[in-house]
Design a protein around this motif. Structure first.
Motif, mmCIF file in Angstrom:
data_model
loop_
_atom_site.group_PDB
_atom_site.id
_atom_site.type_symbol
_atom_site.label_atom_id
_atom_site.label_comp_id
_atom_site.label_asym_id
_atom_site.label_seq_id
_atom_site.Cartn_x
_atom_site.Cartn_y
_atom_site.Cartn_z
ATOM 1 N N GLU A 107 -5.884 -2.082 11.085
ATOM 2 C CA GLU A 107 -4.643 -2.711 11.532
ATOM 3 C C GLU A 107 -4.174 -3.763 10.531
ATOM 4 O OE1 GLU A 107 -5.357 -4.268 15.427
ATOM 5 O OE2 GLU A 107 -6.157 -2.375 16.187
ATOM 6 N N PRO A 108 -3.833 -3.364 9.304
ATOM 7 C CA PRO A 108 -3.323 -4.342 8.337
ATOM 8 C C PRO A 108 -2.042 -4.981 8.857
ATOM 9 C CG PRO A 108 -2.980 -2.097 7.559
ATOM 10 C CD PRO A 108 -3.858 -2.000 8.762
ATOM 11 N N ALA A 122 -3.957 3.850 9.026
ATOM 12 C CA ALA A 122 -3.874 2.447 9.408
ATOM 13 C C ALA A 122 -2.570 2.200 10.149
ATOM 14 C CB ALA A 122 -3.944 1.546 8.174
ATOM 15 N N VAL A 154 3.422 5.070 3.275
ATOM 16 C CA VAL A 154 3.750 4.367 4.514
ATOM 17 C C VAL A 154 4.826 5.158 5.237
ATOM 18 C CG1 VAL A 154 4.681 2.263 5.535
ATOM 19 C CG2 VAL A 154 3.121 2.112 3.588
ATOM 20 N N TRP A 178 -9.114 -3.205 8.337
ATOM 21 C CA TRP A 178 -8.998 -1.863 7.757
ATOM 22 C C TRP A 178 -8.046 -0.992 8.573
ATOM 23 C CZ3 TRP A 178 -10.090 0.551 3.392
ATOM 24 C CH2 TRP A 178 -10.214 1.949 3.364
ATOM 25 N N ALA A 211 -1.432 -3.256 3.680
ATOM 26 C CA ALA A 211 -1.830 -1.859 3.835
ATOM 27 C C ALA A 211 -1.928 -1.170 2.482
ATOM 28 C CB ALA A 211 -0.827 -1.131 4.734
ATOM 29 N N ARG A 212 -0.954 -1.426 1.608
ATOM 30 C CA ARG A 212 -0.996 -0.798 0.285
ATOM 31 C C ARG A 212 -2.180 -1.311 -0.520
ATOM 32 N NH1 ARG A 212 3.247 2.416 -0.379
ATOM 33 N NH2 ARG A 212 5.270 1.896 0.560
ATOM 34 N N CYS A 229 -3.504 2.304 1.226
ATOM 35 C CA CYS A 229 -2.515 3.168 1.869
ATOM 36 C C CYS A 229 -1.405 3.474 0.871
ATOM 37 C CB CYS A 229 -1.939 2.497 3.115
ATOM 38 S SG CYS A 229 -3.153 2.260 4.433
ATOM 39 N N ILE A 257 0.147 -0.344 11.046
ATOM 40 C CA ILE A 257 0.583 -1.563 10.374
ATOM 41 C C ILE A 257 1.254 -2.512 11.352
ATOM 42 C CG2 ILE A 257 2.061 -2.494 8.553
ATOM 43 C CD1 ILE A 257 1.729 0.212 7.125
ATOM 44 N N GLY A 289 0.121 3.593 7.685
ATOM 45 C CA GLY A 289 -0.202 3.836 6.292
ATOM 46 C C GLY A 289 -1.234 4.940 6.199
ATOM 47 N N ARG A 313 -4.116 6.660 3.814
ATOM 48 C CA ARG A 313 -4.962 6.603 2.632
ATOM 49 C C ARG A 313 -5.197 8.020 2.114
ATOM 50 N NH1 ARG A 313 -7.253 2.817 6.383
ATOM 51 N NH2 ARG A 313 -6.852 0.689 5.651
#
Length: 340
Positions: free
Chosen positions: A223-224, A337, A238, A221, A230-231, A235, A339, A255, A257
């Motif tokens: 650290e995608p 997040a 970006v 969640w 992430a999307r 998220c 990335i 990212g 949300r």
């Protein structure tokens, strides 16, 4: 006891549905295969069950290759999206089916059925017709049936997706409790990250037939592994490292949300800051202009402009913002997040 997938490929002619998947599920662990529709997650689960032929690689249980083992001899329990109950059998007959196939005595079957129906919240439903049950009750029966023979691995393919949102959320909590109380080893397929994070000890994110990231829910969640992941995890925006440092004080690709930016108390009458909200870069709130407002079930979504850029933000339902109003926002790290 553990399941291991090594270099699994599944092909349909020239189409590669699953490619090079390596994954292990330890005894007593719940792993969620998470990804969008068509990414290959259900195909992979069916390959584990023996319902799809593996084009390359190996499915093993405790080191034993299962390639020559038919579905009914793998010792795995299966639960599908629609439950696939037997309409001509009552609830007890459905739950006891695997026990009957195993040759269990009548008394043993009746005791096991009663225990499992209590466990799934359907105590006393033995003589009910499954066609008279609600969708949620039918899925509980399907879970009890899968658990009845004490399978060494439980395979669940989108078990809650056919239910409405509120019922799905409640059953996700019940299923999480059930899996932990029974100590089940399970592989769960879902496209819903809320569901995956509720159920699983680890999440394996799939995209285009490949595993892109595997890890504990909190790490996935926050650290995608890449922008696409992430999307998928919500998220919508970006930011490059320089923009991220200006907005949220983190010099990395991030990212955002919908919940990343929240109204702070002095932004408008009645606004309430959420727990865990922190200031933006330098500790100062961000000034923004409201462009649009949409009411959601438990919050208000705002489209805001900060400088020359537009972002989503959230505030409490009691807020009374209109386009053109100025608000002050803080960054909630739960919505951010980092990335890669």
């Amino acid at each position: 006891m553990s399941l291991r997938l090594e270099g699994i490929d599944v092909r349909y002619g020239d189409v590669e549905a699953v490619s090079g998947v390596d994954l292990e599920v330890a005894g007593g662990e719940v792993v969620a295969l998470l990804g969008p529709s068509g990414c290959g997650k259900s195909t992979l689960l069916r390959a584990v069950a023996g319902l799809e032929r593996v084009s390359a690689g190996a499915v093993t249980w405790d080191g034993a290759d299962l390639s020559g083992t038919p579905v009914h001899r793998r010792g795995f329990g299966l639960v599908f999206q629609d439950g696939q109950l037997f309409p001509h059998r009552d609830v007890a007959g459905n739950v006891a089916f695997g026990l009957r196939m195993r040759g269990a005595a009548r008394g043993e079957r009746d005791k096991r059925v009663a225990e499992l129906l209590e466990l799934v919240g359907l105590g006393g439903y033995q003589r009910r017709r499954v066609t008279e049950l609600s969708g949620g009750e039918q899925q509980r029966v399907a879970l009890a049936r899968a658990l009845a023979p004490d399978p060494r691995l439980l395979l669940l393919d989108e078990p809650l997706s056919a239910l409405d949102r509120s019922l799905r959320e409640q059953l996700a909590l019940d299923l999480a409790r059930l899996l932990r109380e029974t100590g089940a080893t399970a592989l769960v397929v879902t496209h819903d990250h809320d569901e995956a994070f509720t159920l699983a000890d680890r999440v394996a994110v799939m995209r285009a037939g490949r595993l892109r990231q595997t890890g504990p829910p909190a790490r996935v969640w926050r650290e995608p592994v890449d922008v696409e992941t992430a999307r998928f995890l919500g998220c919508g925006v970006v930011l490059a490292p320089e923009a991220a440092e200006r907005l949220v004080g983190v010099r990395a690709r991030v990212g955002l949300r919908e919940t990343a930016l929240r109204v702070v108390p002095d932004g408008a009458a009645g606004a309430v800051a959420t727990a865990g909200a922190v200031g933006a870069a330098g500790g100062e709130p961000l000034d923004a202009v409201v462009l649009a407002r949409v009411h959601r079930r438990d919050h208000v979504r705002l489209l805001v402009r900060i400088g020359d850029d537009e972002f989503d933000a959230v505030g409490p339902v009691v807020g009374s913002w209109e386009p053109g109003d100025r608000v002050r926002l803080a960054v909630d790290q739960d919505g951010v997040a980092v990335i890669g």
